[in-house]
Every structure is written in C-alpha cells, then in structure tokens.
Motif scaffolding. Structure first.
Motif, PDB file in Angstrom:
ATOM      1  N   LEU A  13       0.833  -1.211   0.000  1.00 59.06           N
ATOM      2  CA  LEU A  13       0.000   0.000   0.000  1.00 59.06           C
ATOM      3  C   LEU A  13       0.862   1.253   0.000  1.00 59.06           C
ATOM      4  O   LEU A  13       0.663   2.166  -0.826  1.00 59.06           O
ATOM      5  CB  LEU A  13      -0.919  -0.002   1.220  1.00 59.06           C
ATOM      6  CG  LEU A  13      -1.768   1.259   1.398  1.00 59.06           C
ATOM      7  CD1 LEU A  13      -2.928   1.258   0.417  1.00 59.06           C
ATOM      8  CD2 LEU A  13      -2.289   1.380   2.823  1.00 59.06           C
ATOM      9  N   LEU A  14       1.831   1.305   0.921  1.00 60.92           N
ATOM     10  CA  LEU A  14       2.705   2.479   0.992  1.00 60.92           C
ATOM     11  C   LEU A  14       3.503   2.638  -0.293  1.00 60.92           C
ATOM     12  O   LEU A  14       3.675   3.754  -0.802  1.00 60.92           O
ATOM     13  CB  LEU A  14       3.650   2.358   2.188  1.00 60.92           C
ATOM     14  CG  LEU A  14       3.002   2.335   3.576  1.00 60.92           C
ATOM     15  CD1 LEU A  14       4.062   2.212   4.655  1.00 60.92           C
ATOM     16  CD2 LEU A  14       2.166   3.579   3.794  1.00 60.92           C
ATOM     17  N   GLY A  15       4.022   1.534  -0.812  1.00 60.99           N
ATOM     18  CA  GLY A  15       4.795   1.604  -2.047  1.00 60.99           C
ATOM     19  C   GLY A  15       3.978   2.105  -3.211  1.00 60.99           C
ATOM     20  O   GLY A  15       4.436   2.930  -4.010  1.00 60.99           O
ATOM     21  N   ALA A  16       2.735   1.636  -3.313  1.00 70.19           N
ATOM     22  CA  ALA A  16       1.866   2.046  -4.419  1.00 70.19           C
ATOM     23  C   ALA A  16       1.521   3.519  -4.342  1.00 70.19           C
ATOM     24  O   ALA A  16       1.494   4.226  -5.364  1.00 70.19           O
ATOM     25  CB  ALA A  16       0.588   1.201  -4.410  1.00 70.19           C
ATOM     26  N   ILE A  17       1.275   4.014  -3.114  1.00 67.45           N
ATOM     27  CA  ILE A  17       0.894   5.416  -2.956  1.00 67.45           C
ATOM     28  C   ILE A  17       2.102   6.335  -3.115  1.00 67.45           C
ATOM     29  O   ILE A  17       2.067   7.335  -3.851  1.00 67.45           O
ATOM     30  CB  ILE A  17       0.217   5.650  -1.589  1.00 67.45           C
ATOM     31  CG1 ILE A  17      -1.132   4.914  -1.528  1.00 67.45           C
ATOM     32  CG2 ILE A  17       0.002   7.141  -1.339  1.00 67.45           C
ATOM     33  CD1 ILE A  17      -1.832   5.017  -0.192  1.00 67.45           C
ATOM     34  N   LEU A  18       3.200   6.009  -2.417  1.00 69.80           N
ATOM     35  CA  LEU A  18       4.366   6.888  -2.437  1.00 69.80           C
ATOM     36  C   LEU A  18       5.044   6.918  -3.803  1.00 69.80           C
ATOM     37  O   LEU A  18       5.619   7.946  -4.193  1.00 69.80           O
ATOM     38  CB  LEU A  18       5.373   6.448  -1.361  1.00 69.80           C
ATOM     39  CG  LEU A  18       4.896   6.594   0.086  1.00 69.80           C
ATOM     40  CD1 LEU A  18       5.939   6.042   1.050  1.00 69.80           C
ATOM     41  CD2 LEU A  18       4.590   8.045   0.407  1.00 69.80           C
ATOM     42  N   SER A  19       5.010   5.802  -4.531  1.00 72.26           N
ATOM     43  CA  SER A  19       5.614   5.777  -5.870  1.00 72.26           C
ATOM     44  C   SER A  19       4.675   6.335  -6.927  1.00 72.26           C
ATOM     45  O   SER A  19       5.046   6.449  -8.096  1.00 72.26           O
ATOM     46  CB  SER A  19       5.996   4.342  -6.242  1.00 72.26           C
ATOM     47  OG  SER A  19       4.838   3.521  -6.372  1.00 72.26           O
ATOM     48  N   LYS A  20       3.434   6.630  -6.528  1.00 73.08           N
ATOM     49  CA  LYS A  20       2.408   7.180  -7.410  1.00 73.08           C
ATOM     50  C   LYS A  20       2.028   6.217  -8.536  1.00 73.08           C
ATOM     51  O   LYS A  20       1.607   6.637  -9.611  1.00 73.08           O
ATOM     52  CB  LYS A  20       2.844   8.528  -7.984  1.00 73.08           C
ATOM     53  CG  LYS A  20       3.060   9.581  -6.908  1.00 73.08           C
ATOM     54  CD  LYS A  20       3.389  10.943  -7.489  1.00 73.08           C
ATOM     55  CE  LYS A  20       3.566  11.968  -6.369  1.00 73.08           C
ATOM     56  NZ  LYS A  20       3.898  13.306  -6.894  1.00 73.08           N
ATOM     57  N   ARG A  21       2.197   4.916  -8.274  1.00 71.84           N
ATOM     58  CA  ARG A  21       1.742   3.922  -9.238  1.00 71.84           C
ATOM     59  C   ARG A  21       0.223   3.753  -9.165  1.00 71.84           C
ATOM     60  O   ARG A  21      -0.403   3.299 -10.128  1.00 71.84           O
ATOM     61  CB  ARG A  21       2.431   2.578  -8.999  1.00 71.84           C
ATOM     62  CG  ARG A  21       3.931   2.609  -9.274  1.00 71.84           C
ATOM     63  CD  ARG A  21       4.561   1.239  -9.082  1.00 71.84           C
ATOM     64  NE  ARG A  21       5.990   1.294  -9.307  1.00 71.84           N
ATOM     65  CZ  ARG A  21       6.577   1.207 -10.489  1.00 71.84           C
ATOM     66  NH1 ARG A  21       5.837   1.064 -11.567  1.00 71.84           N
ATOM     67  NH2 ARG A  21       7.883   1.260 -10.607  1.00 71.84           N
ATOM     68  N   MET A  22      -0.340   4.061  -8.008  1.00 69.41           N
ATOM     69  CA  MET A  22      -1.787   4.056  -7.827  1.00 69.41           C
ATOM     70  C   MET A  22      -2.190   5.314  -7.079  1.00 69.41           C
ATOM     71  O   MET A  22      -1.418   5.822  -6.261  1.00 69.41           O
ATOM     72  CB  MET A  22      -2.254   2.841  -7.012  1.00 69.41           C
ATOM     73  CG  MET A  22      -2.078   1.494  -7.653  1.00 69.41           C
ATOM     74  SD  MET A  22      -2.777   0.194  -6.577  1.00 69.41           S
ATOM     75  CE  MET A  22      -2.286  -1.268  -7.480  1.00 69.41           C
ATOM     76  N   SER A  23      -3.390   5.782  -7.344  1.00 72.25           N
ATOM     77  CA  SER A  23      -3.923   6.875  -6.535  1.00 72.25           C
ATOM     78  C   SER A  23      -4.290   6.310  -5.162  1.00 72.25           C
ATOM     79  O   SER A  23      -4.542   5.107  -5.028  1.00 72.25           O
ATOM     80  CB  SER A  23      -5.159   7.483  -7.192  1.00 72.25           C
ATOM     81  OG  SER A  23      -6.230   6.554  -7.156  1.00 72.25           O
ATOM     82  N   PRO A  24      -4.322   7.142  -4.116  1.00 75.56           N
ATOM     83  CA  PRO A  24      -4.707   6.640  -2.790  1.00 75.56           C
ATOM     84  C   PRO A  24      -6.050   5.918  -2.787  1.00 75.56           C
ATOM     85  O   PRO A  24      -6.212   4.886  -2.141  1.00 75.56           O
ATOM     86  CB  PRO A  24      -4.750   7.906  -1.928  1.00 75.56           C
ATOM     87  CG  PRO A  24      -3.780   8.832  -2.589  1.00 75.56           C
ATOM     88  CD  PRO A  24      -3.912   8.554  -4.057  1.00 75.56           C
ATOM     89  N   LEU A  25      -7.013   6.441  -3.543  1.00 74.72           N
ATOM     90  CA  LEU A  25      -8.338   5.831  -3.569  1.00 74.72           C
ATOM     91  C   LEU A  25      -8.270   4.405  -4.111  1.00 74.72           C
ATOM     92  O   LEU A  25      -8.835   3.469  -3.542  1.00 74.72           O
ATOM     93  CB  LEU A  25      -9.292   6.684  -4.407  1.00 74.72           C
ATOM     94  CG  LEU A  25     -10.772   6.264  -4.407  1.00 74.72           C
ATOM     95  CD1 LEU A  25     -11.664   7.502  -4.500  1.00 74.72           C
ATOM     96  CD2 LEU A  25     -11.088   5.336  -5.577  1.00 74.72           C
ATOM     97  N   VAL A  26      -7.561   4.217  -5.216  1.00 70.45           N
ATOM     98  CA  VAL A  26      -7.453   2.896  -5.824  1.00 70.45           C
ATOM     99  C   VAL A  26      -6.675   1.944  -4.922  1.00 70.45           C
ATOM    100  O   VAL A  26      -7.082   0.801  -4.690  1.00 70.45           O
ATOM    101  CB  VAL A  26      -6.783   2.990  -7.209  1.00 70.45           C
ATOM    102  CG1 VAL A  26      -6.502   1.600  -7.766  1.00 70.45           C
ATOM    103  CG2 VAL A  26      -7.659   3.773  -8.168  1.00 70.45           C
ATOM    104  N   ALA A  27      -5.546   2.413  -4.387  1.00 65.56           N
ATOM    105  CA  ALA A  27      -4.700   1.548  -3.557  1.00 65.56           C
ATOM    106  C   ALA A  27      -5.417   1.097  -2.296  1.00 65.56           C
ATOM    107  O   ALA A  27      -5.300  -0.067  -1.878  1.00 65.56           O
ATOM    108  CB  ALA A  27      -3.409   2.284  -3.191  1.00 65.56           C
ATOM    109  N   LEU A  28      -6.179   1.997  -1.676  1.00 66.85           N
ATOM    110  CA  LEU A  28      -6.864   1.659  -0.428  1.00 66.85           C
ATOM    111  C   LEU A  28      -7.975   0.630  -0.625  1.00 66.85           C
ATOM    112  O   LEU A  28      -8.408  -0.015   0.335  1.00 66.85           O
ATOM    113  CB  LEU A  28      -7.449   2.933   0.203  1.00 66.85           C
ATOM    114  CG  LEU A  28      -6.435   3.882   0.848  1.00 66.85           C
ATOM    115  CD1 LEU A  28      -7.059   5.251   1.093  1.00 66.85           C
ATOM    116  CD2 LEU A  28      -5.906   3.291   2.150  1.00 66.85           C
ATOM    117  N   ILE A  29      -8.430   0.469  -1.848  1.00 71.18           N
ATOM    118  CA  ILE A  29      -9.470  -0.524  -2.130  1.00 71.18           C
ATOM    119  C   ILE A  29      -8.861  -1.822  -2.661  1.00 71.18           C
ATOM    120  O   ILE A  29      -9.132  -2.918  -2.148  1.00 71.18           O
ATOM    121  CB  ILE A  29     -10.494   0.035  -3.138  1.00 71.18           C
ATOM    122  CG1 ILE A  29     -11.243   1.224  -2.531  1.00 71.18           C
ATOM    123  CG2 ILE A  29     -11.483  -1.054  -3.569  1.00 71.18           C
ATOM    124  CD1 ILE A  29     -12.155   1.941  -3.506  1.00 71.18           C
TER     125      ILE A  29
END
Length: 434
Positions: A13-29
């Motif tokens: 989750l942190l990697g996806a959000i911090l690297s901007k590979r996913m938006s927070p909304l998408v990653a959190l789901i």
C-alpha cells in the motif's frame, strides 16, 4: 502467517501510494481486497469492507457538509470585513504585519483547506512585504505556522485519524483544545519575534503609514455572491454550529450540525433554488474527492481489522516494546510526528501506519485515542506546509516566489518547535500520561 500478510499489505500500500503507481483511492481498495483474497477469506472480504464503510458514514457526512458550509459562507463574504480590517490594522510596521499575516491565515484556514488559506492570504499580504523589502520567507513561515497549528475537527488529518482508528472526532479533538491554544501562543510569539527581527534588519521600526496599503481584488462574479448585510447572521450561525459541535458533540453528531447549518446558510443567503444548486456544485468536487478517499479507507481498515491482520501484526510487534516503555508511546510519537510528514503522505500514514501503532499500543494498555492525538500534533498538521508530499507546499513557495529548499530550511525548525511545544503541553496538561 497472518502478521506477514498484513505487513506485506501495508508495504505494498505504501509503495503504491508513495511511488504514485496508484492513486490513494485505488490503492486503499484494491490492495487490502487482494490481500484478503490471497489470505483465503473469500466472500468474507465483502463483509469486512462493508463493516468498515458503515463505521465511517458519520465522518464522511461531517466532512462533506463542513466543506459545503464553509464554502457557502465564504462565498457570501463573511470573511471579507475581517480580512480588510486586518490589512488596515497592520499598517507598515513589520511586527504587526507578520502577526496580522498569521491571524489572517488562521481565520482563512477555518474551512480546513490549506490551498484556500494560501491562495487568499499570500496574494493579499505579499505586496506589503515587497514594498517594505521584507523577507518573503517570513511570509511563507507565518502562513505555514497558522495553517499547520489549526487542526480543527473537519481538517484532513483529524478526519483521517478518526476514520482509521474508528474513534469519534470529539474524543480526539476536545482534549486537544487547550494543547492547541498553547500552540497558538507559541505561533504568535514566533510571529512577533520574526517581525521584530525584520524591523531590526530593515531599520523600519519607526515607519508610519506613508506606504499605501494594497487592496484586495474581488472579481465581479465573486462580488455578485457577496451578502454584506448578512455578515453578523453568518458569524452567529457559525459560532452556534461550532459551539454546539464542541460542547454537545457526544449528543449531537457534528454531521447533523453542519447539515442544518448548511441548509440555514443557503436559505438565508441564497433563497433562489438555482443559486443554492450552483453554490453546492461549486464546492461539491472538493468534498466528494475527499469523501471518496475516506470511503476507500473504510474498506482498507475494515478488511485489515476484520481479517485479523492488524491484530496479528500488533501481537507480533508487542514483543519488541519493553512493557515499561508502553506509556511513553504517545509522547514519542508526538515528538516525531512532524518529521514523519516528510516521509509519509497523509493517506499512507493515517491509514497504513497509524492503525498498526495504535494496535501495538492497545496491546500494551495504551488507549488508541492517545496515539491518534499524538499523530495529530505534527503529522500533516504542522508538517504539511513544508512536506514535498503535499501540493500545498508548492503552492506556498510558488505564490511567495521562493525556493522550496529555502522555505523548508527557514520554516521547518519553527513548525517542528510548535509540534514539540504542543507535545510537552499535552504531557503537562494531562492529555498524555507518563
């Protein structure tokens, strides 16, 4: 095994959000649902997610209607006389200018939006700083301190902390009111010191009012929305809404107060139904974007808690914390919370890191509310105006026309100092036990 799955979920989750590979909304789901399915929970995953969504409904409702309410009364010009009086009162003495800047930013930030605070305050004050030759870094620091110390119930970090820990906002915010008051005294003290330093540097302590005051520009469209004859009504209405929320937050949910307040504000300021619709449309985008993230966070926390991953991680981590140090967790988190803003964006910290810390503390007998309050003393509150992870930081440096590095070097110690002072105040006032 469950603890490792939970840890992997948070890392991804942190990697996806911090690297901007996913938006927070998408990653959190997507990330927690995928982890739950991999863990063999199958159709139970949907139940976990729904439980998380139900727990967040009051928080989402409060946030949406708070944004709509403050947007409406701002459109009506409620803050205009206050802004104009501050600009008139500061004159051309640097000490008054810096303190006036701080007060103006504090008032503008009542809507909880750092971007709006900076967009209104900096253009209004920058011409005066430039005319006197004052350091623009002082302007950036003043607005940053005022916005950073202003963690109100409807601001992003407070909403996130409440959502991730499933705690009522009143239980987080009300005990912090005297702590925030101490922080405000510190901020205005620093503003006075910065102003005095500018006076000595420029030799302007005896300057009078010879320099003409800059005037705020209001577009014809904005002017058409102003309701100056309703100024006192809107002020009283706001005081009633906020006062009721603080004093009777346990009996009357904040969401209800903002709903009722919005309806009254719209009917009185804009009786025409079409104008009411346009005011709602004007502010709905910002409200719904944050509401979407909060609902996605409900899925994340619901899955992590319902599946037992969060509890398993906490039980594994408890062994690394000496029992005698458990009571110091809130104080330690309060001291490091502001620098953590430089490492974690608000979504990844409050929804990924904070629940784990709270669960570990809970296993050791420390209430989760203290952990949440400790995080609020710095993480994306005093920390957000200098964090490279928030767009508001670049808005500050862009409007002030200064370098990011110069702003961070100048302002970071001041914001960190405010966070430390508030943490100490929380201990002294008995908010955090030792």
């Amino acid at each position: 095994m469950l603890a490792l799955l939970g840890l992997a979920t948070i890392v991804v989750l942190l990697g996806a959000i911090l690297s901007k590979r996913m938006s927070p909304l998408v990653a959190l789901i997507v990330v927690p649902i995928g982890a739950s399915l991999l863990g063999g929970f199958g159709f139970q995953t949907s139940k976990f997610a729904l439980d998380g969504l139900r727990s967040l409904a009051p928080v989402v409702g409060m946030f949406v209607f708070a944004i709509l309410y403050f947007g409406t009364i701002t459109d009506a010009g409620t803050l205009d006389p206050i802004i104009d009086r501050i600009l008139k009162a500061v004159g051309t003495r640097p000490t008054r200018i810096v303190m006036g800047t701080t007060l103006l930013a504090l008032l503008i930030h009542l809507d909880g939006s750092g971007a709006v605070c900076f967009l209104v305050t900096i253009p209004a004050m920058l011409p005066l700083y430039d005319r006197l030759g004052m350091d623009r870094r002082v302007l950036a620091a003043a607005v940053s301190m005022a916005a950073g110390i202003n963690f109100l119930p409807w601001t992003g970090p407070m909403i996130r902390a409440s959502a991730s820990l499933h705690l009522p906002i009143s239980s987080l915010f009300n005990p912090l009111i005297p702590v925030q008051a101490v922080g405000l005294v510190f901020v205005f003290g620093v503003a006075y010191w910065l102003g005095r330093r500018e006076e000595k540097r420029l030799g302007l302590s005896s300057v009078g009012g010879a320099i003409p005051m800059p005037r705020r520009a209001i577009s014809p469209e904005e002017q058409a929305l102003r309701r100056p004859h309703l100024f006192w009504f809107n002020i009283v209405l706001t005081l009633v809404v906020l006062g009721t929320m603080v004093v009777m937050g346990e009996k009357i949910p904040p969401a209800i107060m903002f709903m009722v307040g919005l309806c009254v504000a719209l009917m009185v300021n804009y009786p025409d139904v079409d104008m009411q619709r346009k005011r709602i449309d004007a502010h709905a985008r910002a409200a719904l974007m944050m509401a979407g993230i909060l609902l996605a966070a409900g899925v994340f926390t619901g899955v992590m808690q319902g599946s037992g991953m969060l509890k398993a991680m906490a039980q594994s981590a408890v062994g690394f914390v000496p029992p005698g140090m458990a009571s110091h967790i809130p104080v330690a988190l309060g001291l490091v919370s502001m620098p953590l803003s430089m490492l974690f964006d608000p979504d990844s910290f409050y929804f990924g890191v904070l629940p784990v810390i709270a669960e570990v503390a809970g296993q050791l007998g420390v209430p989760a509310v203290h952990v949440g309050q400790a995080a609020l003393l710095g993480q994306m509150t005093t920390g957000f105006p200098v964090s490279p992870l928030t767009p508001a930081t670049f808005l500050v440096v862009g409007l002030c026309r200064i370098d990011l590095a110069d702003h961070q070097k100048f302002t970071f110690p001041l914001l960190f100092g405010a966070s430390i002072v508030m943490t100490i105040a929380a201990v002294v006032l008995g908010v955090f036990p030792l």
